[in-house]
Design an enzyme around this catalytic site. Sequence first.
Site, PDB file in Angstrom:
ATOM      1  CG  ASP A 157      -2.062   0.965   1.128  1.00 37.64           C
ATOM      2  OD1 ASP A 157      -2.288   1.501   0.027  1.00 37.64           O
ATOM      3  OD2 ASP A 157      -2.734   1.199   2.141  1.00 37.64           O
TER       4      ASP A 157
ATOM      5  CG  ASN B 193      -7.546  -2.252  -6.004  1.00 38.03           C
ATOM      6  OD1 ASN B 193      -6.602  -3.010  -5.770  1.00 38.03           O
ATOM      7  ND2 ASN B 193      -7.826  -1.230  -5.196  1.00 38.03           N
TER       8      ASN B 193
HETATM    9  C1  FPP Z   1      -1.793   0.029  -3.529  1.00 26.12           C
HETATM   10  O1  FPP Z   1      -1.349   1.371  -3.472  1.00 26.12           O
HETATM   11  C2  FPP Z   1      -1.244  -0.643  -4.715  1.00 26.12           C
HETATM   12  C3  FPP Z   1      -1.983  -1.207  -5.718  1.00 26.12           C
HETATM   13  C4  FPP Z   1      -3.444  -1.223  -5.735  1.00 26.12           C
HETATM   14  C5  FPP Z   1      -1.356  -1.816  -6.898  1.00 26.12           C
HETATM   15  C6  FPP Z   1      -0.138  -2.643  -6.633  1.00 26.12           C
HETATM   16  C7  FPP Z   1       0.609  -2.831  -7.890  1.00 26.12           C
HETATM   17  C8  FPP Z   1       1.942  -2.853  -8.002  1.00 26.12           C
HETATM   18  C9  FPP Z   1       2.887  -2.766  -6.883  1.00 26.12           C
HETATM   19  C10 FPP Z   1       2.569  -2.926  -9.358  1.00 26.12           C
HETATM   20  C11 FPP Z   1       2.466  -4.236 -10.066  1.00 26.12           C
HETATM   21  C12 FPP Z   1       2.748  -5.419  -9.220  1.00 26.12           C
HETATM   22  C13 FPP Z   1       3.205  -6.605  -9.662  1.00 26.12           C
HETATM   23  C14 FPP Z   1       3.174  -7.756  -8.735  1.00 26.12           C
HETATM   24  C15 FPP Z   1       3.738  -6.809 -10.993  1.00 26.12           C
HETATM   25  P1  FPP Z   1      -2.426   2.516  -3.627  1.00 26.12           P
HETATM   26  O2  FPP Z   1      -2.572   2.831  -5.080  1.00 26.12           O
HETATM   27  O3  FPP Z   1      -3.699   2.114  -2.949  1.00 26.12           O
HETATM   28  O4  FPP Z   1      -1.725   3.698  -2.862  1.00 26.12           O
HETATM   29  P2  FPP Z   1      -2.428   4.859  -2.011  1.00 26.12           P
HETATM   30  O5  FPP Z   1      -3.128   4.190  -0.847  1.00 26.12           O
HETATM   31  O6  FPP Z   1      -1.293   5.711  -1.563  1.00 26.12           O
HETATM   32  O7  FPP Z   1      -3.382   5.570  -2.922  1.00 26.12           O
END
Ligand code: FPP
Length: 271
Positions: free
Chosen positions: A46, A94
Site C-alpha cells: 500500500d 480496485n
Molecule cells: C496500492 O497502493 C497498490 C496497488 C493497488 C497496486 C499494486 C501494484 C503494483 C505494486 C505494481 C504491479 C505489481 C506486480 C506484482 C507486478 P495505492 O494505489 O492504494 O496507494 P495509495 O493508498 O497511496 O493511494
Amino acid sequence: MFNFKIIESNYYLRHLSLLMVKKNKVSLKDQIVIEKLPQHIAIIMDGNGRWAKGLGKLRIFGHKKGVSSVRECAETSAELGIKYLTLYTFSTENWSRPKIEIDAIMELLVSTIRKEKETLMKNGIKLQTIGDINSLPTKCASELTKTIEETACNTKMTLVLALSYSAKWDMINAIKQISTKVKDNSLAIEDINDITINQHLSTRNLPHPELLIRTSGEQRISNFMLWELAYSELYFTSKLWPDFNKEDLYEAILDYQNRERRFGKTSEQVS
Ligand code: FPP
C-alpha cells in the site's frame, strides 16, 4: 512471573540488537534465525499513490516504482528460504478505481510479467495466482497462464499474486461449492469442518501465512485472506510500498521472530 521475565529479556535483547545494527556491528539479516522463518509471508502493498503524489507525479508512477519493491522482496524472500510470498496486487474493490488507472495497472502487470520471467527462473520462483483471473483483460490472463506454466517446475519459492481477489469473493465461491455438494448428497452437513473450508478456497494449496505485512501506515486487512489470517502475526509499517526494501523485510521478519505465538493457549503451555 517467569514468562514475564522472558518477554522482558526478549524486549531488551531486541533493543540491544537494533542498537548494534545502528552501530554497524551486526546486520539485520544476520540476526534472522533461519529455523524460525515464517513459511508464508503475505503483503498488502500500500502507498503507491501517496508516494507518487509526494513527488508531484501521477499515481501510475508509484505503481511502476512499486515493481522494484516487488522484485527486491521476491528475490530476498527466496534467498532467505521463505517458501510462499503472497502479494495483494489488485483487489475486487480496485475495479472501482478510475479506468485510466486500472488500464495502466493491467498494462504494467503484463509488461512486468514479461520482463521479470528471467528473475523468476534465476531465483527458482514458481508463479501462482489467486482471484478471479477470468475477469482480467485477455492479454493479462494469457500472459499469466503462460508464465505459470513456464515456472511450474521451480521449487525454491512460490510467488502468489492476488489479482481481482477479495476474501469475501473467495468465501462466497467456497460456500457455493460446499452447498452444491450438500444438495447433491456428496457431502453431509455434519462433516463440514475447518478442512472442508480450506479445501474450497482458492488458497487451498497454500499454508496459512504466519506473517502479514502492510505498508503505508494503514492498519486494516481490507478484505484480504480473512480466513487464512486468523492466527497470523500482523506487522504494520509506515513505509510506503515503493520505499519498502529488503532491510524493511528483514526488520518485519525479526519482529515476527520475537513474538510469542500462543494460538489460544497460555504462555506457560507454549514456552
Ligand atoms: C496500492 O497502493 C497498490 C496497488 C493497488 C497496486 C499494486 C501494484 C503494483 C505494486 C505494481 C504491479 C505489481 C506486480 C506484482 C507486478 P495505492 O494505489 O492504494 O496507494 P495509495 O493508498 O497511496 O493511494
